[in-house]
Motif scaffolding. Structure first.
Motif, PDB file in Angstrom:
ATOM      1  N   ILE A 341      -2.748 -28.696 -67.143  1.00 47.85           N
ATOM      2  CA  ILE A 341      -2.911 -27.228 -67.478  1.00 47.85           C
ATOM      3  C   ILE A 341      -4.138 -26.671 -67.672  1.00 47.85           C
ATOM      4  O   ILE A 341      -4.735 -25.587 -67.321  1.00 47.85           O
ATOM      5  CB  ILE A 341      -1.949 -26.709 -68.816  1.00 47.85           C
ATOM      6  CG1 ILE A 341      -0.511 -26.854 -68.200  1.00 47.85           C
ATOM      7  CG2 ILE A 341      -2.224 -25.293 -68.968  1.00 47.85           C
ATOM      8  CD1 ILE A 341      -0.117 -26.229 -66.963  1.00 47.85           C
ATOM      9  N   THR A 342      -4.998 -27.444 -68.705  1.00 46.14           N
ATOM     10  CA  THR A 342      -6.509 -27.068 -68.768  1.00 46.14           C
ATOM     11  C   THR A 342      -7.484 -27.141 -67.591  1.00 46.14           C
ATOM     12  O   THR A 342      -8.227 -26.331 -67.359  1.00 46.14           O
ATOM     13  CB  THR A 342      -7.037 -27.858 -69.756  1.00 46.14           C
ATOM     14  OG1 THR A 342      -6.818 -29.395 -69.618  1.00 46.14           O
ATOM     15  CG2 THR A 342      -6.309 -27.873 -71.203  1.00 46.14           C
ATOM     16  N   PHE A 379      -2.178 -16.539 -64.984  1.00 47.26           N
ATOM     17  CA  PHE A 379      -2.809 -16.629 -66.377  1.00 47.26           C
ATOM     18  C   PHE A 379      -1.701 -16.543 -67.522  1.00 47.26           C
ATOM     19  O   PHE A 379      -1.884 -17.270 -68.500  1.00 47.26           O
ATOM     20  CB  PHE A 379      -3.691 -15.313 -66.378  1.00 47.26           C
ATOM     21  CG  PHE A 379      -4.452 -15.507 -67.842  1.00 47.26           C
ATOM     22  CD1 PHE A 379      -5.639 -16.161 -68.062  1.00 47.26           C
ATOM     23  CD2 PHE A 379      -3.943 -14.672 -68.891  1.00 47.26           C
ATOM     24  CE1 PHE A 379      -6.534 -16.355 -69.062  1.00 47.26           C
ATOM     25  CE2 PHE A 379      -4.842 -14.795 -70.177  1.00 47.26           C
ATOM     26  CZ  PHE A 379      -6.222 -15.411 -70.270  1.00 47.26           C
ATOM     27  N   PHE A 380      -0.578 -15.832 -67.405  1.00 44.78           N
ATOM     28  CA  PHE A 380       0.215 -15.711 -68.343  1.00 44.78           C
ATOM     29  C   PHE A 380       1.225 -16.926 -68.413  1.00 44.78           C
ATOM     30  O   PHE A 380       1.315 -17.475 -69.519  1.00 44.78           O
ATOM     31  CB  PHE A 380       1.414 -14.468 -67.898  1.00 44.78           C
ATOM     32  CG  PHE A 380       2.575 -14.328 -68.821  1.00 44.78           C
ATOM     33  CD1 PHE A 380       2.169 -13.563 -70.032  1.00 44.78           C
ATOM     34  CD2 PHE A 380       3.788 -14.868 -68.416  1.00 44.78           C
ATOM     35  CE1 PHE A 380       3.528 -13.482 -70.671  1.00 44.78           C
ATOM     36  CE2 PHE A 380       4.903 -14.648 -69.326  1.00 44.78           C
ATOM     37  CZ  PHE A 380       4.597 -13.872 -70.632  1.00 44.78           C
ATOM     38  N   VAL A 381       1.368 -17.744 -67.487  1.00 38.08           N
ATOM     39  CA  VAL A 381       2.001 -18.982 -67.444  1.00 38.08           C
ATOM     40  C   VAL A 381       1.034 -19.876 -68.012  1.00 38.08           C
ATOM     41  O   VAL A 381       1.703 -20.597 -69.114  1.00 38.08           O
ATOM     42  CB  VAL A 381       2.674 -19.349 -66.230  1.00 38.08           C
ATOM     43  CG1 VAL A 381       2.973 -20.869 -66.205  1.00 38.08           C
ATOM     44  CG2 VAL A 381       3.797 -18.326 -65.596  1.00 38.08           C
ATOM     45  N   ALA A 382      -0.305 -20.214 -67.658  1.00 35.82           N
ATOM     46  CA  ALA A 382      -0.974 -21.133 -68.302  1.00 35.82           C
ATOM     47  C   ALA A 382      -1.483 -20.824 -69.778  1.00 35.82           C
ATOM     48  O   ALA A 382      -1.294 -21.845 -70.545  1.00 35.82           O
ATOM     49  CB  ALA A 382      -2.392 -21.344 -67.516  1.00 35.82           C
ATOM     50  N   ILE A 469      -1.105 -25.480 -62.471  1.00 33.88           N
ATOM     51  CA  ILE A 469      -0.440 -24.685 -63.445  1.00 33.88           C
ATOM     52  C   ILE A 469       1.053 -24.782 -63.308  1.00 33.88           C
ATOM     53  O   ILE A 469       1.986 -24.680 -64.044  1.00 33.88           O
ATOM     54  CB  ILE A 469      -1.147 -23.423 -63.141  1.00 33.88           C
ATOM     55  CG1 ILE A 469      -2.357 -23.388 -63.715  1.00 33.88           C
ATOM     56  CG2 ILE A 469      -0.389 -22.237 -64.266  1.00 33.88           C
ATOM     57  CD1 ILE A 469      -3.259 -21.830 -63.359  1.00 33.88           C
ATOM     58  N   GLY A 470       1.421 -24.776 -61.790  1.00 30.50           N
ATOM     59  CA  GLY A 470       2.747 -24.864 -61.622  1.00 30.50           C
ATOM     60  C   GLY A 470       3.625 -26.185 -61.883  1.00 30.50           C
ATOM     61  O   GLY A 470       4.653 -26.219 -62.273  1.00 30.50           O
ATOM     62  N   LEU A 474       7.692 -27.633 -64.192  1.00 33.40           N
ATOM     63  CA  LEU A 474       8.196 -28.809 -63.749  1.00 33.40           C
ATOM     64  C   LEU A 474       8.359 -29.965 -64.862  1.00 33.40           C
ATOM     65  O   LEU A 474       9.412 -30.654 -64.879  1.00 33.40           O
ATOM     66  CB  LEU A 474       7.268 -29.467 -62.522  1.00 33.40           C
ATOM     67  CG  LEU A 474       7.392 -28.477 -61.192  1.00 33.40           C
ATOM     68  CD1 LEU A 474       6.381 -29.156 -60.040  1.00 33.40           C
ATOM     69  CD2 LEU A 474       8.809 -28.418 -60.720  1.00 33.40           C
ATOM     70  N   LEU A 475       7.321 -29.941 -65.711  1.00 35.92           N
ATOM     71  CA  LEU A 475       7.352 -30.818 -66.855  1.00 35.92           C
ATOM     72  C   LEU A 475       8.532 -30.743 -67.880  1.00 35.92           C
ATOM     73  O   LEU A 475       8.728 -31.424 -68.476  1.00 35.92           O
ATOM     74  CB  LEU A 475       6.276 -30.640 -67.402  1.00 35.92           C
ATOM     75  CG  LEU A 475       4.818 -31.541 -66.737  1.00 35.92           C
ATOM     76  CD1 LEU A 475       3.444 -31.049 -67.613  1.00 35.92           C
ATOM     77  CD2 LEU A 475       5.024 -32.955 -66.525  1.00 35.92           C
ATOM     78  N   VAL A 476       8.765 -29.319 -67.947  1.00 34.71           N
ATOM     79  CA  VAL A 476       9.900 -28.741 -68.695  1.00 34.71           C
ATOM     80  C   VAL A 476      11.249 -29.330 -67.918  1.00 34.71           C
ATOM     81  O   VAL A 476      12.321 -30.159 -68.518  1.00 34.71           O
ATOM     82  CB  VAL A 476      10.019 -27.373 -69.257  1.00 34.71           C
ATOM     83  CG1 VAL A 476      11.290 -27.052 -69.743  1.00 34.71           C
ATOM     84  CG2 VAL A 476       8.767 -27.124 -69.765  1.00 34.71           C
ATOM     85  N   ALA A 477      11.459 -29.077 -66.722  1.00 30.80           N
ATOM     86  CA  ALA A 477      12.645 -29.259 -65.905  1.00 30.80           C
ATOM     87  C   ALA A 477      12.793 -30.823 -65.950  1.00 30.80           C
ATOM     88  O   ALA A 477      14.160 -31.453 -65.844  1.00 30.80           O
ATOM     89  CB  ALA A 477      12.510 -28.909 -64.497  1.00 30.80           C
TER      90      ALA A 477
END
Length: 513
Positions: A341-342, A379-382, A469-470, A474-477
C-alpha cells in the motif's frame, strides 16, 4: 539433490540486470520487455517457493556444493519465501509504472533496478551473516544510483546524506561481524544459534556488544527512532517507482532484526537471550508516536507517505518487541499489507502531482486533476487501508497485532497505535479534501496545454497502481489463508532446533551415511 529453484531469485535479476547494463543503448521498448519478463519470472518463482515452503521443510542450497557451516548457503523457509514473493509483486507494480516513461529520465534504470532486486532477495535468502552484509551492499550500491535517477538538486542533496549514512552503517556492520566471529567462531546463522548458548563468561560481553552493534545497523536500515532522519527526505526526493521499491528496504532491516534476534539471540540463547527485545519495544513505540506527528505536520504528499512508512516501521517493530508467536504472525501479515500500500501510494502521489500543474505534490489548493474518479477512488482506498480503517487490510493487520498484546503491553500499544492511526486519518483527510475538493477547477487549463503533459496517466501507470493498491481488498478476501501462512512462518521461525537440524545435522547425517 539440491533444489535449484532456491537460487533463481538471485540469478534471474543478476543476469537480466547485467544484460540490461551491457545493452543500454537503443530504443527503450526491448529493455522494458526484458525487465518486465524477468520480474514476472521472479514473481512466478516466488509463488513456487511459497508452495514448496508450505510443507514446513526447511531447505538449503549450498553454492559450489560447499556444505555448511563452511560454505555459502541460501535457506528456504516460509518467511524467506514470503519476502521474496512480496518483493517481486512490489517490483512488478513499480516497474509497470516506470515503463510508462519514468525509466527514461536517467540512464541504466532497468539494469540497476534488477541488481537491487538481486540484493534484496539475497538478503532474504542467505543463511550467513557475512553474506547478509554482502547482499546489503549490493542493494545499497544500486539504490544510490536509483535514488538520484534523473538528477536534480533535491535528489543529489538527499542522496549524499543517504550514501554517507549507509557507509557509516556498513562500517558498523563489519565491526559487529568481526566481534561476533571472534567470540562465537562462525557467521553461519544455524551454527551461531547452536553455539551461542554455550559461550563462556569471558566471551559473553563481547558477543553482546557485537549483537547490539548489529541491532544499531538493522535499526538504521529500518528507520527506527532515533535513526529515522534519513528516510523522509530521501524517499520524498526519489523518483516515484524508486520510492515505491524502497518501501521494501525498511522491511529488509526489520527482517534482519526478526531473523537474527529470534534465531540466534532468541529465548534459547542462554545469557544472550532476548537481549534486543526491551530496546526494540520502547523504540518502536517512540517511532510510532513520531510517525504520527510527522504525518500531521507534512506539507507535501510525498513526505506524508514517507512518514506513513515510519508509522508502519514502528508498528512492525512493536510486533517484534512483543516477542510472541501471535505477534510475529500478525506483523508478517501487516508487513505484506503496508509494503504494497505505501509503495502504491508513492506511485499514486506522482500521478496526482503530474496533473496538478505547479502545485505538484504540495498540500495546497491547485489545479484539479484530470482523472478525478480514478485517482480519487484509488486515493480513498489507499488512505483507508494505510490508516487501518475497516474493512481494508490495514484494519485486519492492526487488529491482529492488538489482539496479540499482553495486558501490560496493551496499556502502551493500544493508545499509541490507535493515536497514530487517527493522525493518519486526519492528515489524509486533509490532503484528500485539498487535492480533490478544493481544486481551482478549469481556470488553469491553459497551463495544462502549455505543460506538454499527455492527458491521463496511461495504461501502464494504471496497471502499476492497481497491482499495489488493489492488493488491499484481496488481502482482506484471502485474510484467512494468508494469516494462517504467516502464523505458520512465525512458528517455524521460533523453532530454532528445527532450523539447526535442517542446516547442520542433516548434512552430518548424510556425510556419515
Amino acid at each position: 539433490m539440491m533444489n535449484h529453484l532456491i537460487v533463481l531469485p538471485i540469478l534471474i535479476p543478476l543476469f537480466s540486470g547485467l544484460g540490461l547494463l551491457l545493452k543500454r543503448e537503443g530504443p527503450a521498448t526491448p529493455r522494458r520487455l526484458i525487465a518486465l519478463a524477468a520480474t514476472v519470472a521472479l514473481l512466478v518463482c516466488g509463488v513456487l517457493l511459497m508452495r514448496q515452503s508450505a510443507s514446513g521443510i526447511i531447505q538449503y542450497y549450498a553454492l559450489g556444493d560447499w556444505q555448511p557451516p563452511f560454505g555459502i548457503i541460501l535457506v528456504l523457509d516460509r518467511l524467506s519465501a514470503l519476502m521474496v514473493t512480496l518483493t517481486a509483486l512490489l517490483a512488478l507494480g513499480s516497474l509497470c509504472y516506470a515503463s510508462a516513461g519514468s525509466d527514461e529520465e536517467g540512464s541504466n534504470f532497468h539494469g540497476l533496478f534488477q541488481l537491487q532486486l538481486m540484493g534484496i532477495n539475497g538478503a532474504f535468502l542467505t543463511g550467513d551473516l557475512f553474506n547478509l552484509f554482502v547482499f546489503f551492499e549490493v542493494l545499497l550500491i544500486a539504490s544510490y544510483s536509483l535514488l538520484m535517477h534523473g538528477g536534480g538538486k533535491a535528489r543529489i542533496h538527499s542522496g549524499f546524506h543517504y550514501v554517507v549514512l549507509n557507509l557509516a552503517g556498513s562500517a558498523l556492520f563489519l565491526i559487529g561481524l568481526g566481534v561476533l566471529y571472534g567470540t562465537i567462531g562462525t557467521l553461519n546463522m544455524a551454527d551461531m544459534a547452536a553455539r551461542a548458548p554455550g559461550l563462556d563468561s569471558g566471551r559473553l560481553v563481547l558477543a553482546e556488544a557485537g549483537a547490539m552493534l548489529l541491532l544499531v545497523v538493522f535499526g538504521m536500515k529500518s528507520a527506527i527512532l532515533p535513526l529515522y532522519f534519513w528516510l523522509p527526505r530521501a524517499y520524498a526526493a526519489a523518483p516515484a517507482p524508486v520510492a515505491a521499491l524502497f518501501a521494501i528496504l525498511t522491511k529488509v532491516g526489520i527482517y534482519a532484526i526478526l531473523r537474527v534476534f529470534t534465531l540466534i539471540f532468541g529465548p534459547q540463547a542462554g545469557s544472550l537471550a532476548n537481549l534486543a527485545q526491551p530496546w526494540v519495544w520502547w523504540l518502536a513505540l517512540a517511532t510510532l508516536a513520531l510517525g504520527g506527528i510527522g504525518v500531521l505536520s507534512s506539507r507535501d504528499l510525498r513526505t506524508q507517505v514517507a512518514y506513513l512508512i515510519i508509522i508502519s516501521v514502528g508498528t512492525l517493530l512493536a510486533g517484534i518487541g512483543m516477542n510472541s508467536l501471535d505477534a510475529h504472525g500478525a506483523l508478517l501479515y501487516y508487513m505484506v499489507h503496508t509494503t504494497l500500500i505505501t509503495g502504491g501510494l508513492f506511485l499514486l502521489v506522482d500521478s496526482i502531482a503530474r496533473q496538478r500543474g505547479k502545485a505538484g505534490a504540495r498540500i495546497v489548493r491547485g489545479r484539479s486533476v484530470q482523472q478525478v474518479a480514478l485517482l480519487g477512488t484509488l486515493f480513498f482506498v489507499a488512505a483507508l487501508a494505510v490508516a487501518g480503517v475497516p474493512p481494508f487490510s490495514g484494519a485486519v493487520g492492526k487488529a491482529l497485532l492488538l489482539q496479540a498484546a499482553t495486558p501490560d503491553q496493551q496499556a502502551w500499544l493500544w493508545p499509541i497505535l490507535l493515536s497514530s492511526s487517527l493522525a493518519a486519518i486526519v492528515a489524509l483527510s486533509r490532503s484528500g479534501s485539498t487535492v480533490f475538493w478544493r481544486a481551482s477547477g478549469g481556470g488553469e487549463r491553459s497551463e495544462s496545454r502549455d505543460s506538454g503533459d499527455a492527458p491521463g496517466i496511461g495504461a501502464l501507470r494504471t496497471l502499476g497502481l492497481l497491482l499495489l493498491i488493489g492488493a488491499s481488498p484481496l488481502l482482506v478476501a484471502f485474510a484467512g489463508p494468508l494469516s494462517a501462512y504467516t502464523e505458520a512462518a512465525a512458528d517455524q521461525l521460533a523453532d530454532h532446533e528445527a532450523y539447526i537440524q535442517a542446516i547442520l545435522e542433516r548434512h552430518r547425517t548424510e556425510g556419515d551415511s
